[in-house]
Each structure stands twice: as C-alpha cells, then as structure tokens.
Design a protein around this motif. Sequence first.
Motif, PDB file in Angstrom:
ATOM      1  N   GLN A   2      35.098  -9.930  19.457  1.00 10.34           N
ATOM      2  CA  GLN A   2      35.240 -10.854  18.347  1.00 10.34           C
ATOM      3  C   GLN A   2      33.916 -11.559  18.112  1.00 10.34           C
ATOM      4  OE1 GLN A   2      38.035 -13.993  18.808  1.00 10.34           O
ATOM      5  NE2 GLN A   2      38.133 -14.318  16.592  1.00 10.34           N
ATOM      6  N   LEU A   3      33.505 -11.619  16.845  1.00 10.17           N
ATOM      7  CA  LEU A   3      32.291 -12.352  16.494  1.00 10.17           C
ATOM      8  C   LEU A   3      32.717 -13.633  15.794  1.00 10.17           C
ATOM      9  CD1 LEU A   3      28.999 -10.993  15.100  1.00 10.17           C
ATOM     10  CD2 LEU A   3      30.161 -12.785  13.841  1.00 10.17           C
ATOM     11  N   VAL A   4      32.265 -14.765  16.341  1.00 13.07           N
ATOM     12  CA  VAL A   4      32.626 -16.061  15.769  1.00 13.07           C
ATOM     13  C   VAL A   4      31.356 -16.784  15.356  1.00 13.07           C
ATOM     14  CG1 VAL A   4      33.716 -18.298  16.238  1.00 13.07           C
ATOM     15  CG2 VAL A   4      34.669 -16.215  17.231  1.00 13.07           C
ATOM     16  N   GLU A   5      31.307 -17.238  14.123  1.00 11.11           N
ATOM     17  CA  GLU A   5      30.136 -18.009  13.685  1.00 11.11           C
ATOM     18  C   GLU A   5      30.215 -19.412  14.258  1.00 11.11           C
ATOM     19  OE1 GLU A   5      29.505 -17.726   9.481  1.00 11.11           O
ATOM     20  OE2 GLU A   5      29.461 -15.528   9.593  1.00 11.11           O
ATOM     21  N   ILE A   6      29.059 -19.916  14.665  1.00  8.22           N
ATOM     22  CA  ILE A   6      29.028 -21.230  15.294  1.00  8.22           C
ATOM     23  C   ILE A   6      27.766 -21.969  14.838  1.00  8.22           C
ATOM     24  CG2 ILE A   6      27.906 -20.332  17.408  1.00  8.22           C
ATOM     25  CD1 ILE A   6      29.818 -22.331  18.939  1.00  8.22           C
ATOM     26  N   VAL A 156      24.709 -10.400  14.580  1.00  9.77           N
ATOM     27  CA  VAL A 156      24.990  -9.088  13.990  1.00  9.77           C
ATOM     28  C   VAL A 156      24.266  -7.982  14.769  1.00  9.77           C
ATOM     29  CG1 VAL A 156      24.762  -7.691  11.887  1.00  9.77           C
ATOM     30  CG2 VAL A 156      25.472 -10.094  11.732  1.00  9.77           C
ATOM     31  N   HIS A 157      23.038  -8.265  15.225  1.00  7.43           N
ATOM     32  CA  HIS A 157      22.340  -7.281  16.078  1.00  7.43           C
ATOM     33  C   HIS A 157      23.158  -7.009  17.344  1.00  7.43           C
ATOM     34  CE1 HIS A 157      18.181  -8.766  14.406  1.00  7.43           C
ATOM     35  NE2 HIS A 157      18.780  -7.943  13.570  1.00  7.43           N
ATOM     36  N   VAL A 158      23.728  -8.069  17.930  1.00  7.89           N
ATOM     37  CA  VAL A 158      24.519  -7.887  19.156  1.00  7.89           C
ATOM     38  C   VAL A 158      25.733  -7.022  18.854  1.00  7.89           C
ATOM     39  CG1 VAL A 158      25.812  -9.002  21.015  1.00  7.89           C
ATOM     40  CG2 VAL A 158      23.832 -10.170  20.015  1.00  7.89           C
ATOM     41  N   ALA A 159      26.414  -7.348  17.762  1.00  8.21           N
ATOM     42  CA  ALA A 159      27.639  -6.615  17.411  1.00  8.21           C
ATOM     43  C   ALA A 159      27.335  -5.135  17.216  1.00  8.21           C
ATOM     44  CB  ALA A 159      28.261  -7.206  16.156  1.00  8.21           C
ATOM     45  N   SER A 160      26.199  -4.807  16.591  1.00  9.69           N
ATOM     46  CA  SER A 160      25.954  -3.384  16.332  1.00  9.69           C
ATOM     47  C   SER A 160      25.533  -2.651  17.603  1.00  9.69           C
ATOM     48  CB  SER A 160      24.955  -3.192  15.188  1.00  9.69           C
ATOM     49  OG  SER A 160      23.735  -3.752  15.559  1.00  9.69           O
ATOM     50  N   SER A 161      25.024  -3.363  18.600  1.00  8.14           N
ATOM     51  CA  SER A 161      24.589  -2.700  19.836  1.00  8.14           C
ATOM     52  C   SER A 161      25.684  -2.702  20.917  1.00  8.14           C
ATOM     53  CB  SER A 161      23.330  -3.405  20.348  1.00  8.14           C
ATOM     54  OG  SER A 161      22.907  -2.894  21.567  1.00  8.14           O
ATOM     55  N   LEU A 162      26.384  -3.834  21.063  1.00  8.16           N
ATOM     56  CA  LEU A 162      27.322  -3.992  22.189  1.00  8.16           C
ATOM     57  C   LEU A 162      28.727  -4.376  21.741  1.00  8.16           C
ATOM     58  CD1 LEU A 162      25.100  -6.076  24.664  1.00  8.16           C
ATOM     59  CD2 LEU A 162      25.648  -3.653  24.827  1.00  8.16           C
ATOM     60  N   ASP A 164      31.439  -3.027  21.166  1.00 13.83           N
ATOM     61  CA  ASP A 164      32.631  -2.466  21.803  1.00 13.83           C
ATOM     62  C   ASP A 164      32.805  -2.899  23.254  1.00 13.83           C
ATOM     63  OD1 ASP A 164      30.262  -1.125  22.226  1.00 13.83           O
ATOM     64  OD2 ASP A 164      31.199   0.834  22.504  1.00 13.83           O
ATOM     65  N   VAL A 165      31.822  -3.567  23.839  1.00 12.91           N
ATOM     66  CA  VAL A 165      31.931  -3.885  25.271  1.00 12.91           C
ATOM     67  C   VAL A 165      31.858  -5.378  25.611  1.00 12.91           C
ATOM     68  CG1 VAL A 165      31.139  -1.665  26.173  1.00 12.91           C
ATOM     69  CG2 VAL A 165      29.458  -3.398  25.539  1.00 12.91           C
ATOM     70  N   VAL A 166      31.592  -6.215  24.621  1.00 11.06           N
ATOM     71  CA  VAL A 166      31.487  -7.644  24.903  1.00 11.06           C
ATOM     72  C   VAL A 166      32.754  -8.324  24.406  1.00 11.06           C
ATOM     73  CG1 VAL A 166      30.102  -7.957  22.806  1.00 11.06           C
ATOM     74  CG2 VAL A 166      30.050  -9.708  24.541  1.00 11.06           C
ATOM     75  N   ASP A 167      33.219  -9.348  25.139  1.00 11.22           N
ATOM     76  CA  ASP A 167      34.503  -9.962  24.784  1.00 11.22           C
ATOM     77  C   ASP A 167      34.381 -10.926  23.616  1.00 11.22           C
ATOM     78  OD1 ASP A 167      36.231  -8.808  26.915  1.00 11.22           O
ATOM     79  OD2 ASP A 167      34.712  -9.724  28.183  1.00 11.22           O
ATOM     80  N   LEU A 168      33.256 -11.617  23.506  1.00  9.23           N
ATOM     81  CA  LEU A 168      33.084 -12.590  22.426  1.00  9.23           C
ATOM     82  C   LEU A 168      31.596 -12.696  22.101  1.00  9.23           C
ATOM     83  CD1 LEU A 168      34.281 -14.939  20.642  1.00  9.23           C
ATOM     84  CD2 LEU A 168      33.859 -16.448  22.596  1.00  9.23           C
ATOM     85  N   ILE A 169      31.286 -12.755  20.804  1.00 11.02           N
ATOM     86  CA  ILE A 169      29.906 -12.989  20.370  1.00 11.02           C
ATOM     87  C   ILE A 169      29.867 -14.308  19.609  1.00 11.02           C
ATOM     88  CG2 ILE A 169      27.978 -12.179  18.936  1.00 11.02           C
ATOM     89  CD1 ILE A 169      29.138  -9.319  19.259  1.00 11.02           C
ATOM     90  N   LEU A 170      29.053 -15.236  20.066  1.00  6.47           N
ATOM     91  CA  LEU A 170      28.850 -16.488  19.335  1.00  6.47           C
ATOM     92  C   LEU A 170      27.635 -16.281  18.436  1.00  6.47           C
ATOM     93  CD1 LEU A 170      29.345 -19.077  22.233  1.00  6.47           C
ATOM     94  CD2 LEU A 170      31.037 -18.220  20.574  1.00  6.47           C
ATOM     95  N   ASP A 171      27.862 -16.304  17.126  1.00  6.57           N
ATOM     96  CA  ASP A 171      26.790 -16.012  16.177  1.00  6.57           C
ATOM     97  C   ASP A 171      26.305 -17.296  15.517  1.00  6.57           C
ATOM     98  OD1 ASP A 171      25.046 -15.108  14.304  1.00  6.57           O
ATOM     99  OD2 ASP A 171      26.460 -13.819  13.243  1.00  6.57           O
TER     100      ASP A 171
END
Length: 328
Positions: A2-6, A156-162, A164-171
């Motif tokens: 999940q990518l969440v804007e912060i 967005v760079h994180v989401a396109s690279s990882l 499928d394997v990271v539980d949460l992305i704080l953007d």
Amino acid sequence: MQLVEIDPVAPDPAVIDRAAALLRAGRLVAFPTETVYGLGANALDSAAVDRIYTAKGRPAYNPLIVHVANAARALDVVREWTATADALASAFWPGPLTLVLRKRDEIPDGVTAGLSSVAVRVPRHAVAQALLEASNLPIAAPSANRSMMLSPTTGVHVASSLGDVVDLILDAGPTVVGIESTVLDLTTATPTLLRPGSISVPEIEAVIGAIAIATSAKSGVGRASPGMMDRHYSPRARLLLVDAADVAATLDHERGGGRRVGALVVASLLQDAGVTRMPRDAAGYAAQIYNVLHALDNAGYDVIVVERVPDGAEWLGVRDRLERAARS
Ligand code: AMP
Ligand code: MG
C-alpha cells in the motif's frame, strides 16, 4: 503493498502509528529520509532484517545503515561513543552523515553482514523522525530499491521497484538531498571516508581535523567497504561520462546506431531535444540526478551521455555516483 501519501513536514500521526505497528510486527516499511527512500525494518529483529535482503536481492555481505532518533539513542546500537563521534553528531545530526562504530552484541549479524562494526545515522526528515519516535526502535534501512539499481527519491520509484514485496510505502514526495549519505568509518586510527555524500570532506575536516579518504571514495573505482561495489546506483540505460567538449559528438555517434540517446549537461551549451540541463551547483545537481535518471529510464532511453561534473570537493558525492553508474 500500500502506498500512502504523507505530509513531508507535518506527518499524520495515525499513518505513522500504523507504520510503527508494522515495524514492531517484523514487517517492511518504505519511508522517506532527506537522502533517498529507505526500506525499513526493526534493526533488533533478525528475521525482519533478513526480509530486507530478500526483498532487495541484496548480497548478504552488504551491511545496512541503522537509523536512530537522536545521538543518545545511537548508544543502543554502538558499543562505544567516542569524542570524535560526539563532535560529528553535534555538527551534522540530524543529517546525511553515517558513522561506522563498533557494534553492540544485541545487533543481529544480518544488520552488519557479520562485521563487528555498525553504521548509524540520525535522519533529518520529519517522516523518518516521527517513525523512529513512534516505533521507539532502531530502524535498519538501506535504499528502497532492488540491489544495484538506482536509489529511489520518490514513493513512486519505490512502488515501481519493490511494490510487490514491501508492506507499506510512505510517500512524502521528492527527497531534498537526493543522493545517499556520506559514510565515515570511525573504527580506523584516522577516520576514513568510505562513501562521499552531500556532507563534504572539508566540512568534516573543519570539525575533526584531517581524515583519510578510501581510494575508491576518491575515484569511484573499487570498494572501500563491503557494499561499495564498482558498479552501483545504475540506470537501465548505458551511461557514458564525457568531457563537455565531447558531448555533441558522442550524442551523434551513439545515435548513429539507431539507439535512443539522451544527455545531461552542466556547462555545455548544446541545444537538443534529448538534452537535460542540470543545476550548476553540486547540491542542486545531487537533488535531481536520480530523479532524472529514473525519468530517462522510464522514457526508454538506451544511452545517456553525461557531461563530467566539476572537480571541487563539494562535487565528490555526485562524481562518485556518476562514475559507478557508468561502470559496466
Ligand atoms: P545503503 O543503505 O544501500 O545506502 O548502503 C549502506 C552502505 O553503508 C553499505 O553498502 C556499506 O558501503 C556502508 N556500510 C554499512 N555498514 C558498514 C560497516 N559496518 N562498515 C563499513 N561500511 C558499512
Ligand atoms: Mg543502496
């Protein structure tokens, strides 16, 4: 994933609490620091730390940097806090300087790749700070990209690279410094620069006196510490480093093969559709470089001709990244 804007300045505490709970549960959270985005795990949980290596495809011999909330908490991680470390922490923390010191026994071997030393830093970014405070943990976090690829400077760079394997992305949007931290080894008789970054050699020497510079940190060739591979931080496209006077001819020559070729210039006055003009100051250039390389990769460029950057001490970090990215 999940990518969440912060918000980068005033992060929502509810989102931070969720991220902290995931870290406490042994999960992976990608978060912004002022340098690049990090892939974080509880540094005291060896299973969680192992997950970082698996997610990144990172070789087991490449140690991680441990992030802590403040200099006092560095003592949770290191065995001895020296006067030199204290002077540097007062001058540069929170900020993009990583110190290598002898590690405490409780730090899992996975964090340090079996070394008796550990790399530690206090990040300045408000989201990283909030996460460290809320989790009350030391957070091991290498750059949040697949091993050997470009470091991420946006969520967005994180989401396109990882993704499928990271539980949460704080953007929190683009990072400010844009290249990885300066790494300084304090376990050697004379402190030794292992990786150049935005905090320059003269700035460090103004605080602690003369330091040594690992050969590879000077030239971008060879390895100063386990993770400093010759080739690193690379775009998918082939990167060619050339003098300003040779940019136009190199561009023409490479285009001859029918390849999609772009260029990054500083002083060169070349006007061309494929040319990106980079900032003339080292800090501005560093802040843009990974973002520009990601964009050129995404646009399908095969070759990127990069005008060599100036020689000054403040350019050492950028020069190192470009030289490693150009190595094949
Ligand atoms: P990254 O977190 O991906 O920016 O990479 C961290 C880098 O810090 C590693 O690749 C090493 O070059 C360096 N590093 C981390 N821990 C140590 C250590 N204990 N001794 C020497 N260098 C280290
Ligand atoms: Mg990295």
